[in-house]
Each structure stands twice: as C-alpha cells, then as structure tokens.
Design a protein around this motif. Structure first.
Motif, short mmCIF file in Angstrom:
data_model
loop_
_atom_site.label_atom_id
_atom_site.label_comp_id
_atom_site.label_asym_id
_atom_site.label_seq_id
_atom_site.Cartn_x
_atom_site.Cartn_y
_atom_site.Cartn_z
N MET A 177 -2.57 6.59 2.50
CA MET A 177 -1.33 6.98 3.19
C MET A 177 -1.59 7.15 4.69
N ILE A 178 -2.70 7.75 5.03
CA ILE A 178 -3.06 7.92 6.45
C ILE A 178 -3.26 6.55 7.10
N GLY A 179 -3.90 5.64 6.38
CA GLY A 179 -4.11 4.29 6.89
C GLY A 179 -2.82 3.57 7.20
N VAL A 180 -1.79 3.81 6.40
CA VAL A 180 -0.47 3.20 6.65
C VAL A 180 0.04 3.64 8.03
N LEU A 181 -0.06 4.91 8.32
CA LEU A 181 0.39 5.41 9.63
C LEU A 181 -0.46 4.87 10.76
N GLU A 182 -1.76 4.83 10.55
CA GLU A 182 -2.64 4.32 11.60
C GLU A 182 -2.36 2.84 11.88
N GLU A 183 -2.04 2.08 10.84
CA GLU A 183 -1.80 0.65 11.02
C GLU A 183 -0.41 0.33 11.53
N PHE A 184 0.60 0.99 10.97
CA PHE A 184 1.99 0.61 11.25
C PHE A 184 2.75 1.60 12.12
#
Length: 162
Positions: free
Chosen positions: A45-52
């Motif tokens: 979930m954190i990766g989604v924010l970091e990417e998008f």
C-alpha cells in the motif's frame, strides 16, 4: 451494494500517526489484525503512494489505502483508522487526511464492487466528519451500515428508524 467485512479489530480510533506512512501502516496493521491480509500488504500500500502519488486521497480528509490483489490478501476486508490530528498525504486539494480506510480484496471484480460500495458510504456528505468524530466502534459502524440500506428500506430489527 455489499462492502467487505469490517471487523471490530479493524477499527482504530484517534491514532497518533503524524505522517502518511505511519497512518497507512496503522490501517495495514488493522487489516492484518482482522485476518484480511498478511505481512507485506502494508508495504505494498505504501508503495502505491510512493509510485503514483496521493491519488488515494479521494475526498477532503479521506484516504482510501489499497494495493492490487495478491498472495498477501487472505480475504476481502476493510479497516478504518481515524487520526487524532490530521496528516498531510501530499494531495493538492484534499489534504490533510483525518480518516484512512484500508481496502483489501482478492480480485478485480471485488475491487470494483468494493469501491462502488464505498462511494455509496461517502456520498453522504457527513460521513467523513462522522467518522473523524467517532468515539466508539458502533459510531463507525453506523456510517457504513447506513449506506447498505436503500432509501426507504427499514432499519434492521433493534435499530431506531431515522
């Protein structure tokens, strides 16, 4: 429209997170505690924010934390974390966030249905404010349960009608 289960163990009131990663970790812990997810989902979930970016901040004060279905999703589930103090997520219009809803689903069809169900919840203008101000799990449930009833449909037995 039916929402994924929202277990009592997946509701956290007045969390002390002071930045967005901590707020997402809080909702991730709540999803895991409820049995909906395993280790790894929170970091995705954190990766989604970091990417998008902060597109998950879908309305003023509200973030919908989620990631794609994967092996770390055991079953469909929801979590709700209210924050003691609003936290910026980096959205240009909808920051700061006061309520983080976590969503875990096992497939694309469930994702679409769940997002539609959540849209019904948050079509009620007062829903975010009511969640942010909630002091009990029952108050959180009332926000979500009210969206499951169609207009004019009676409340379940034991509930007062509005």
């Amino acid at each position: 429209m039916t929402l994924p289960p929202l277990a009592d163990s997946a509701i956290v009131l007045h969390d002390e997170s002071t930045e967005w990663r901590a707020a997402v970790r809080a909702v991730g812990r709540a999803l895991a505690r409820s049995g909906a997810t395993r280790e790894g989902y929170t970091e995705r979930m954190i990766g989604v924010l970091e990417e998008f970016g902060a597109y998950i901040v879908i309305a003023p004060g509200l973030a919908l934390a989620h990631a794609r279905p994967g092996p770390d999703v055991v079953r469909n589930g929801l979590a709700v974390v209210t924050l003691a103090e609003p936290v910026p997520f980096g959205h240009p219009h909808n920051d700061p966030v006061r309520v983080v809803v976590g969503l875990a689903v096992t497939g694309a069809d469930e994702h679409v249905a769940s997002v539609a169900g959540l849209a019904n919840v948050f079509n009620e203008r007062s829903a975010i404010e009511r969640l942010a101000a909630a002091s009990t799990i029952d108050e959180v449930r009332e926000v979500f349960d009210g969206a499951d009833r169609a207009p004019g449909r009676p409340a379940p037995a034991g509930e007062a009608s509005a």
